[in-house]
Scaffold this motif. Structure first.
Motif, short mmCIF file in Angstrom:
data_model
loop_
_atom_site.label_atom_id
_atom_site.label_comp_id
_atom_site.label_asym_id
_atom_site.label_seq_id
_atom_site.Cartn_x
_atom_site.Cartn_y
_atom_site.Cartn_z
N MET A 1 0.88 -1.36 0.02
CA MET A 1 0.13 -0.08 -0.02
C MET A 1 0.81 1.23 -0.14
N SER A 2 1.80 1.19 0.91
CA SER A 2 2.69 2.45 1.04
C SER A 2 3.42 2.67 -0.38
N ASP A 3 3.92 1.40 -1.16
CA ASP A 3 4.55 1.53 -2.22
C ASP A 3 3.63 2.18 -3.40
N LEU A 4 2.52 1.81 -3.33
CA LEU A 4 1.42 2.35 -4.25
C LEU A 4 1.24 3.88 -4.13
N THR A 5 1.03 4.33 -3.04
CA THR A 5 0.87 5.61 -2.59
C THR A 5 1.92 6.47 -2.88
N ASP A 6 3.21 6.02 -2.38
CA ASP A 6 4.13 6.83 -2.70
C ASP A 6 4.59 6.83 -4.34
N ARG A 7 4.48 6.11 -4.97
CA ARG A 7 4.72 6.01 -6.31
C ARG A 7 3.74 6.94 -7.25
N LEU A 8 2.34 6.82 -6.73
CA LEU A 8 1.47 7.74 -7.44
C LEU A 8 1.43 8.96 -7.17
N ALA A 9 1.97 9.17 -5.76
CA ALA A 9 1.95 10.67 -5.40
C ALA A 9 3.20 11.37 -6.23
N GLU A 10 4.22 10.89 -6.46
CA GLU A 10 5.33 11.08 -7.30
C GLU A 10 4.80 12.07 -8.38
N GLY A 11 3.75 11.96 -9.22
CA GLY A 11 3.38 12.50 -10.27
C GLY A 11 1.92 13.10 -10.15
N LEU A 12 1.53 13.28 -9.05
CA LEU A 12 0.22 13.88 -8.68
C LEU A 12 0.11 15.23 -7.90
N PRO A 13 -0.67 16.10 -8.11
CA PRO A 13 -0.62 17.37 -7.23
C PRO A 13 -1.22 17.06 -6.02
N PRO A 14 -1.02 18.12 -4.87
CA PRO A 14 -1.80 17.77 -3.61
C PRO A 14 -3.07 17.55 -3.90
N GLY A 15 -3.67 16.88 -3.20
CA GLY A 15 -5.33 16.78 -3.27
C GLY A 15 -5.84 15.92 -4.32
N ALA A 16 -4.91 15.35 -5.21
CA ALA A 16 -5.32 14.54 -6.22
C ALA A 16 -5.45 13.11 -5.62
N LEU A 17 -4.57 12.67 -4.60
CA LEU A 17 -4.65 11.21 -4.19
C LEU A 17 -5.26 11.35 -2.83
N VAL A 18 -6.47 10.37 -2.54
CA VAL A 18 -7.17 10.11 -1.35
C VAL A 18 -6.91 8.72 -0.85
N VAL A 19 -6.72 8.62 0.21
CA VAL A 19 -6.31 7.28 1.05
C VAL A 19 -7.46 7.11 2.21
N ASP A 20 -7.91 8.09 2.81
CA ASP A 20 -8.77 8.09 3.94
C ASP A 20 -9.87 7.40 3.66
N PRO A 21 -9.97 6.02 4.53
CA PRO A 21 -11.11 5.17 4.12
C PRO A 21 -12.41 5.82 4.25
N ASP A 22 -12.70 6.62 5.00
CA ASP A 22 -14.15 7.30 5.22
C ASP A 22 -14.39 8.06 3.99
N VAL A 23 -13.65 8.63 3.13
CA VAL A 23 -13.60 9.29 1.95
C VAL A 23 -13.86 8.17 0.75
N THR A 24 -13.00 7.26 0.58
CA THR A 24 -12.84 6.42 -0.32
C THR A 24 -13.82 5.50 -0.39
N ALA A 25 -14.69 5.29 0.89
CA ALA A 25 -15.72 4.26 0.95
C ALA A 25 -17.01 4.97 0.03
N ALA A 26 -17.05 6.17 -0.26
CA ALA A 26 -18.09 6.71 -0.82
C ALA A 26 -17.97 6.35 -2.55
N TYR A 27 -16.81 6.00 -2.92
CA TYR A 27 -16.47 5.74 -4.31
C TYR A 27 -16.51 4.26 -4.68
N ARG A 28 -17.19 3.42 -3.69
CA ARG A 28 -17.03 2.12 -4.25
C ARG A 28 -18.01 1.37 -4.89
N HIS A 29 -19.25 2.38 -5.20
CA HIS A 29 -20.05 1.56 -6.02
C HIS A 29 -20.89 2.89 -6.83
N ASP A 30 -21.58 2.57 -8.08
CA ASP A 30 -22.70 3.50 -8.59
C ASP A 30 -23.72 3.19 -7.99
#
Length: 454
Positions: A1-30
């Motif tokens: 998980m840390s490897d994934l987020t670290d590598r993603l963060a390298e090419g993304l601006p602040p605020g583009a990467l969200v890992v907070d499970p309370d937030v990501t849960a809202a994007y689980r389904h349509d």
């Protein structure tokens, strides 16, 4: 998980990467209530093509699945997360890049909301016709992913007929450009059409060139009440056989009529067995509407009420657009999207009513009657295991009925998770094998929206 987020963060601006499970849960389904959904590892909100490419390159390097999402208004589970995936939400790529009145095209990013594009086109005297019921919230990228339709398809056609070209980021991060900006073009295989309706399994749309039309005259509509589905179906067939091309022809059953009245106090006639809404937008719309009203009466309509002006017409059309949210208030919904030949429409509606009675369930039906696309909506209590099982059986029987009548399992909502096993029954083994081979060409590692469609 840390490897994934670290590598993603390298090419993304602040605020583009969200890992907070309370937030990501809202994007689980349509909006497909009955489809399974996993837990994403992260949600990414790219704002540029280069950021999307970075995400896909990272996903390929780490073998992490990617689930593209738009506004999550889909109804088949196609945007549902899988465990440990990157949810790639395209909603921040929401710019209308160009409206070209001479060539009658729009160039847009995938996060543009359908209604916003319609309004921008209207400012130049143009129109973008595909209009799903969720047009005020659904995005063009999602419309392209599902091959969306809408209320005006009977005259103007579906999304696929308006997508001229695409920029698509492939699974390995390469940028593919397909199609054209010209009115005509037949160079090479039609990859644009292949990508429309592919539900994010072949690539991620980052730009679209869309055809526009001259803005039509405002619609005038009528409502016709029928004592039976057979008489309503006969009216639909007669309208089409006589050569009329309405801009809209929609059918609502008593369940959906009552639900809309409960939600919005519309005052729709609840005694009718089928309520037909017909509209025309051409220069002869008044005469055409009158002629269709006579055809409805001849087919057995007990009441035909033409709108007196555009405002009344819009009220009738709003009643149809409210049908799904109105039915959704009644319980968990499992939404079918079965299209049959227009001539079999009444058989489809009567068959669904028999299925509802057999399984002791409420099933509301709204239909794009002009193109035979029915939306039977099975309503049930998801907390009741026995009732949920009956709902699933009724859903399967509706799918089977549609195929028996010479139809298709989906006219505009897509396959997603909800209808995956039925896709093979409709297409057959040879077509399924070719589809899997195409998937492997575009996505050899199988990381793009895995488990959906094919």
């Amino acid at each position: 998980m840390s490897d994934l987020t670290d590598r993603l963060a390298e090419g993304l601006p602040p605020g583009a990467l969200v890992v907070d499970p309370d937030v990501t849960a809202a994007y689980r389904h349509d909006m497909a209530d009955f489809c399974p959904a996993g837990t994403p590892a992260v949600v990414v909100f790219p704002e540029t093509v280069e950021q999307v490419q970075h995400v896909l390159r990272t996903a390929t390097a780490l073998r992490v699945p990617v689930v593209p999402q738009g506004a999550r208004t889909g109804l088949s589970g196609a945007a549902n997360a899988v465990d440990g995936c990157i949810v790639l939400s395209m909603v921040r790529m929401n710019r209308i890049l160009e409206i070209d009145p001479v060539n009658r095209i729009a160039v847009v990013e995938p996060g543009v909301v359908n209604a916003e594009l319609s309004r921008a086109a209207a400012a130049s005297g143009l129109a973008y016709p595909p209009d799903p019921s969720s047009w005020e919230s659904c995005t063009i990228g999602g419309n392209i992913g599902t091959g969306a339709g809408g209320l005006c398809c009977v005259k103007y056609g579906v999304t696929a007929e308006y997508v001229l070209g695409l920029d698509v980021v492939l699974a390995d991060g390469r940028l593919l450009s397909t199609g054209r900006r010209t009115a005509k073009g037949v160079a090479g295989y039609d990859l644009t059409r292949l990508l429309v309706g592919s539900e994010g399994t072949l690539g991620v749309v980052v730009r679209a060139v869309l055809a526009l039309r001259p803005a039509p005259t405002p619609q005038l509509a009528l409502a016709a009440e029928f004592p039976s589905t057979a008489s309503a179906g006969a009216a639909v067939c007669e309208v089409m056989a006589r050569g009329f091309t309405p801009s809209l022809m929609e059918l609502m059953d008593p369940v959906s009529v009552r639900a809309v009245n409960e939600l919005a106090r519309m005052g729709l006639p609840e005694s009718t067995r089928a309520l037909l809404l017909v509209a025309f937008d051409g220069p002869d719309r008044v005469a055409e509407l009158a002629a269709v009203g006579e055809l409805c009466r001849a087919a057995g309509a007990t009441e035909v009420v033409p709108a007196e002006d555009q405002a009344e017409s819009e009220l009738l059309l709003e009643a149809r657009r409210l049908a799904l949210p109105a039915l959704d208030r009644l319980g968990t919904t499992m939404i079918d999207d079965v299209a049959v030949p227009r001539s079999r429409l009444a058989e489809m509606l009567d068959g669904v009513a028999a299925i509802a009675e057999r399984h002791d369930l409420t099933i509301g039906v709204v239909s794009h009657a002009g193109d035979g696309n029915t939306h039977p909506i099975v309503i049930f209590d998801a907390a009741d295991a026995e009732q949920a099982a009956r709902a699933q059986r009724s859903f399967d029987e509706i799918m089977a009925l549609g195929l028996e009548l010479g139809g298709t399992i989906t006219g505009e909502h897509g396959v997603g998770l909800l209808k995956r096993e039925w896709l093979a029954r409709e297409l057959g083994p040879v077509a399924m094998e070719l589809q899997r081979q195409l998937k492997a060409v575009f996505d050899p590692l199988g990381i793009l929206n895995p488990g959906k469609a094919v």
